[in-house]
Every structure is written in structure tokens, then in C-alpha cells.
Scaffold this motif. Structure first.
Motif, PDB file in Angstrom:
ATOM      1  N   ALA A  37    -106.019  33.660  13.266  1.00 39.87           N
ATOM      2  CA  ALA A  37    -104.567  33.518  13.095  1.00 39.87           C
ATOM      3  C   ALA A  37    -104.241  32.761  11.814  1.00 39.87           C
ATOM      4  O   ALA A  37    -103.353  33.140  11.068  1.00 39.87           O
ATOM      5  N   ALA A  38    -104.977  31.681  11.529  1.00 40.10           N
ATOM      6  CA  ALA A  38    -104.699  30.905  10.317  1.00 40.10           C
ATOM      7  C   ALA A  38    -105.069  31.693   9.073  1.00 40.10           C
ATOM      8  O   ALA A  38    -104.362  31.656   8.070  1.00 40.10           O
ATOM      9  N   ALA A  39    -106.198  32.393   9.111  1.00 41.38           N
ATOM     10  CA  ALA A  39    -106.634  33.143   7.940  1.00 41.38           C
ATOM     11  C   ALA A  39    -105.777  34.364   7.688  1.00 41.38           C
ATOM     12  O   ALA A  39    -105.723  34.858   6.571  1.00 41.38           O
ATOM     13  N   SER A  40    -105.087  34.857   8.716  1.00 34.74           N
ATOM     14  CA  SER A  40    -104.286  36.054   8.525  1.00 34.74           C
ATOM     15  C   SER A  40    -102.802  35.768   8.424  1.00 34.74           C
ATOM     16  O   SER A  40    -101.994  36.668   8.550  1.00 34.74           O
ATOM     17  N   GLU A  41    -102.434  34.484   8.238  1.00 33.33           N
ATOM     18  CA  GLU A  41    -101.025  34.166   8.058  1.00 33.33           C
ATOM     19  C   GLU A  41    -100.495  34.942   6.872  1.00 33.33           C
ATOM     20  O   GLU A  41    -101.172  35.090   5.858  1.00 33.33           O
ATOM     21  N   PRO A  42     -99.272  35.450   6.977  1.00 34.96           N
ATOM     22  CA  PRO A  42     -98.725  36.211   5.854  1.00 34.96           C
ATOM     23  C   PRO A  42     -98.563  35.334   4.633  1.00 34.96           C
ATOM     24  O   PRO A  42     -98.245  34.154   4.744  1.00 34.96           O
ATOM     25  N   SER A  43     -98.822  35.914   3.479  1.00 35.89           N
ATOM     26  CA  SER A  43     -98.637  35.200   2.229  1.00 35.89           C
ATOM     27  C   SER A  43     -97.152  35.038   1.964  1.00 35.89           C
ATOM     28  O   SER A  43     -96.358  35.855   2.404  1.00 35.89           O
ATOM     29  N   PRO A  44     -96.765  33.993   1.231  1.00 40.02           N
ATOM     30  CA  PRO A  44     -95.350  33.846   0.914  1.00 40.02           C
ATOM     31  C   PRO A  44     -94.872  35.070   0.136  1.00 40.02           C
ATOM     32  O   PRO A  44     -95.633  35.675  -0.611  1.00 40.02           O
ATOM     33  N   THR A  45     -93.604  35.415   0.324  1.00 39.39           N
ATOM     34  CA  THR A  45     -93.077  36.591  -0.351  1.00 39.39           C
ATOM     35  C   THR A  45     -92.933  36.360  -1.844  1.00 39.39           C
ATOM     36  O   THR A  45     -92.979  37.295  -2.619  1.00 39.39           O
ATOM     37  N   THR A  46     -92.750  35.117  -2.250  1.00 39.06           N
ATOM     38  CA  THR A  46     -92.695  34.820  -3.674  1.00 39.06           C
ATOM     39  C   THR A  46     -93.820  33.879  -4.019  1.00 39.06           C
ATOM     40  O   THR A  46     -94.067  32.907  -3.307  1.00 39.06           O
ATOM     41  N   GLU A  47     -94.502  34.171  -5.067  1.00 42.10           N
ATOM     42  CA  GLU A  47     -95.612  33.333  -5.508  1.00 42.10           C
ATOM     43  C   GLU A  47     -95.043  32.127  -6.237  1.00 42.10           C
ATOM     44  O   GLU A  47     -94.088  32.250  -7.001  1.00 42.10           O
ATOM     45  N   PRO A  48     -95.597  30.922  -6.023  1.00 41.16           N
ATOM     46  CA  PRO A  48     -95.075  29.758  -6.731  1.00 41.16           C
ATOM     47  C   PRO A  48     -95.271  29.903  -8.224  1.00 41.16           C
ATOM     48  O   PRO A  48     -96.186  30.565  -8.692  1.00 41.16           O
ATOM     49  N   ARG A  49     -94.361  29.301  -8.964  1.00 40.70           N
ATOM     50  CA  ARG A  49     -94.488  29.375 -10.422  1.00 40.70           C
ATOM     51  C   ARG A  49     -95.730  28.628 -10.863  1.00 40.70           C
ATOM     52  O   ARG A  49     -96.108  27.631 -10.267  1.00 40.70           O
ATOM     53  N   ARG A  50     -96.353  29.094 -11.914  1.00 42.42           N
ATOM     54  CA  ARG A  50     -97.609  28.517 -12.377  1.00 42.42           C
ATOM     55  C   ARG A  50     -97.418  27.692 -13.649  1.00 42.42           C
ATOM     56  O   ARG A  50     -98.371  27.371 -14.307  1.00 42.42           O
ATOM     57  N   TYR A  51     -96.221  27.379 -13.998  1.00 44.09           N
ATOM     58  CA  TYR A  51     -95.973  26.619 -15.216  1.00 44.09           C
ATOM     59  C   TYR A  51     -94.685  25.838 -15.047  1.00 44.09           C
ATOM     60  O   TYR A  51     -93.871  26.144 -14.190  1.00 44.09           O
ATOM     61  N   GLY A  52     -94.514  24.815 -15.882  1.00 48.01           N
ATOM     62  CA  GLY A  52     -93.314  24.008 -15.830  1.00 48.01           C
ATOM     63  C   GLY A  52     -92.124  24.757 -16.380  1.00 48.01           C
ATOM     64  O   GLY A  52     -92.246  25.709 -17.130  1.00 48.01           O
ATOM     65  N   ASN A  53     -90.961  24.338 -15.990  1.00 46.84           N
ATOM     66  CA  ASN A  53     -89.723  24.928 -16.475  1.00 46.84           C
ATOM     67  C   ASN A  53     -89.554  24.584 -17.945  1.00 46.84           C
ATOM     68  O   ASN A  53     -89.468  23.413 -18.312  1.00 46.84           O
ATOM     69  N   LEU A  61     -98.287  18.973 -11.474  1.00 47.33           N
ATOM     70  CA  LEU A  61     -98.821  19.917 -12.458  1.00 47.33           C
ATOM     71  C   LEU A  61     -97.726  20.768 -13.082  1.00 47.33           C
ATOM     72  O   LEU A  61     -97.931  21.386 -14.113  1.00 47.33           O
ATOM     73  N   ILE A  62     -96.580  20.838 -12.444  1.00 50.85           N
ATOM     74  CA  ILE A  62     -95.552  21.794 -12.868  1.00 50.85           C
ATOM     75  C   ILE A  62     -94.284  21.163 -13.416  1.00 50.85           C
ATOM     76  O   ILE A  62     -93.493  21.851 -14.045  1.00 50.85           O
ATOM     77  N   ASP A  63     -94.074  19.894 -13.195  1.00 50.63           N
ATOM     78  CA  ASP A  63     -92.888  19.196 -13.691  1.00 50.63           C
ATOM     79  C   ASP A  63     -93.302  17.818 -14.174  1.00 50.63           C
ATOM     80  O   ASP A  63     -94.296  17.274 -13.702  1.00 50.63           O
ATOM     81  N   PRO A  64     -92.519  17.257 -15.100  1.00 47.33           N
ATOM     82  CA  PRO A  64     -92.820  15.864 -15.465  1.00 47.33           C
ATOM     83  C   PRO A  64     -92.543  14.959 -14.263  1.00 47.33           C
ATOM     84  O   PRO A  64     -91.612  15.193 -13.514  1.00 47.33           O
ATOM     85  N   GLY A  65     -93.381  13.993 -14.073  1.00 48.07           N
ATOM     86  CA  GLY A  65     -93.180  13.064 -12.970  1.00 48.07           C
ATOM     87  C   GLY A  65     -93.970  13.453 -11.737  1.00 48.07           C
ATOM     88  O   GLY A  65     -94.899  14.254 -11.784  1.00 48.07           O
ATOM     89  N   PRO A  66     -93.565  12.887 -10.580  1.00 48.39           N
ATOM     90  CA  PRO A  66     -94.314  13.104  -9.337  1.00 48.39           C
ATOM     91  C   PRO A  66     -93.978  14.449  -8.694  1.00 48.39           C
ATOM     92  O   PRO A  66     -93.021  15.124  -9.070  1.00 48.39           O
ATOM     93  N   TRP A  67     -94.768  14.806  -7.695  1.00 49.38           N
ATOM     94  CA  TRP A  67     -94.481  15.986  -6.885  1.00 49.38           C
ATOM     95  C   TRP A  67     -93.184  15.760  -6.133  1.00 49.38           C
ATOM     96  O   TRP A  67     -92.868  14.643  -5.760  1.00 49.38           O
ATOM     97  N   ASN A  68     -92.440  16.831  -5.883  1.00 46.21           N
ATOM     98  CA  ASN A  68     -91.257  16.657  -5.042  1.00 46.21           C
ATOM     99  C   ASN A  68     -91.534  17.222  -3.655  1.00 46.21           C
ATOM    100  O   ASN A  68     -92.574  17.835  -3.417  1.00 46.21           O
ATOM    101  N   ASP A  69     -90.606  17.019  -2.746  1.00 45.20           N
ATOM    102  CA  ASP A  69     -90.812  17.384  -1.344  1.00 45.20           C
ATOM    103  C   ASP A  69     -90.974  18.878  -1.104  1.00 45.20           C
ATOM    104  O   ASP A  69     -91.495  19.281  -0.076  1.00 45.20           O
ATOM    105  N   THR A  70     -90.506  19.717  -2.018  1.00 44.96           N
ATOM    106  CA  THR A  70     -90.592  21.163  -1.800  1.00 44.96           C
ATOM    107  C   THR A  70     -91.860  21.773  -2.375  1.00 44.96           C
ATOM    108  O   THR A  70     -92.127  22.947  -2.152  1.00 44.96           O
ATOM    109  N   ASP A  71     -92.639  21.019  -3.128  1.00 45.72           N
ATOM    110  CA  ASP A  71     -93.877  21.532  -3.718  1.00 45.72           C
ATOM    111  C   ASP A  71     -95.032  21.452  -2.730  1.00 45.72           C
ATOM    112  O   ASP A  71     -95.045  20.621  -1.830  1.00 45.72           O
ATOM    113  N   ASP A  72     -96.018  22.317  -2.935  1.00 46.57           N
ATOM    114  CA  ASP A  72     -97.262  22.296  -2.170  1.00 46.57           C
ATOM    115  C   ASP A  72     -98.377  21.996  -3.168  1.00 46.57           C
ATOM    116  O   ASP A  72     -98.953  22.920  -3.746  1.00 46.57           O
TER     117      ASP A  72
END
Length: 169
Positions: free
Chosen positions: A151-167, A79-90
């Protein structure tokens, strides 16, 4: 290409894993947001979910809306880059943020004369989609997932939110 996004590897196991992760993310967020609808954090009541090869399908409602929505995605396309997902994306997190939360349609309602059985699909591709809720096979029905542990529901959120658009570069 990330090997796990190769549509020929695992016969759709990547799509099944992404769908499983997306459903788990929805369950966690729903448990956090029950009774407190606030901007950017809404409830999603999933009735049906399935995969077919690399394709992922989700049918849901967004209270207080009485409209049935559908999401279809080819999980081999990022959804964020042309092509397939890469290993660092969720991918599941991006589908949740971009497809569900960002475009939350919960303020929409059926109008007089609207058919409540029609599924309003978003995503891609749009060919050969099931048009009515009553036409969905029972095997696609999604049982409500188990409420995540505290424990799963209260896991801390990531400190940086993933980008919502392509570069744009």
C-alpha cells in the motif's frame, strides 16, 4: 521560520525526521525500481546515515557505480528558497529529487589508482567531513530498511511534481 526547522527546537529532531523520511523515500523508490534502471529513477544503496544537530549525512552507492558518494546538508536551509524550509515543503522529497536523482552518478566508475575507500561528498557544508568509509563509526551504519508495504509503495504520485529550482523572481 517554520518552528520545526528552528535548530534550537528539539536538538536536531527536524534533521532526524528529514533523514528518516528520506531513507523511507529511498526504500520506496528502490523497491519500485529494482531490476529496472530507467532515466530519472535509480537505485541508491545507503550504507551509513546520521544527523548531528541540524546536519544530515548520507553515504551511499549507486549501482552500477563502484564509487562511494556522500551527501551532507544543513537542514535549516531550504534547497529551493532563501532561508529555512516552510511548512508546505517536503525537504526529504527535494533532497531525493535534487541531490540524488537529478545528479545521479551511477555511470561513473573508479579509475585505476583511485582509492575505493574515499567518500566523494556533495552538498553543503564541506568542512570536517569523514574522508574514508573505514573511518565511519559503526553506529552510523544503516541497516537496510524494511521493504515498504504494498500500500505504501503503491501510493499515487502527486499530480504535480515539486519545482526543482528556486523562484527566479
Amino acid at each position: 521560520m517554520c518552528p520545526s526547522t528552528d535548530p534550537n527546537a528539539g536538538e536536531g529532531s527536524f534533521a532526524a525526521n528529514v533523514l528518516r523520511d528520506l531513507l523511507q523515500h529511498i526504500a520506496i523508490q528502490n523497491s519500485k525500481n529494482t531490476g529496472q534502471v530507467r532515466p530519472g529513477h535509480y537505485l541508491f544503496e545507503v550504507s551509513h546515515a546520521w544527523t548531528a544537530g541540524p546536519m544530515m549525512y548520507l553515504v551511499y552507492r549507486t549501482p552500477p557505480s563502484d564509487i562511494t558518494w556522500g551527501l551532507v546538508r544543513d537542514t535549516t536551509r531550504s534547497l529551493i528558497d532563501p532561508g529555512p524550509w516552510n511548512d508546505t515543503d517536503d525537504p526529504a522529497l527535494y533532497y531525493y529529487l535534487l541531490d540524488l536523482e537529478e545528479g545521479w552518478p551511477g555511470n561513473s566508475s573508479l579509475q585505476p589508482g583511485d582509492d575505493p575507500e574515499v567518500i566523494r561528498w556533495s552538498g553543503w557544508p564541506h568542512e570536517d567531513l569523514i574522508e574514508r568509509v573505514g573511518d565511519l563509526p559503526e553506529s552510523y551504519r544503516q541497516a537496510p530498511p524494511a521493504v515498504p508495504t504494498v500500500a505504501a509503495a503503491s501510493e499515487p504520485s502527486p499530480t504535480t511534481e515539486p519545482r526543482r529550482y528556486g523562484n527566479p523572481i
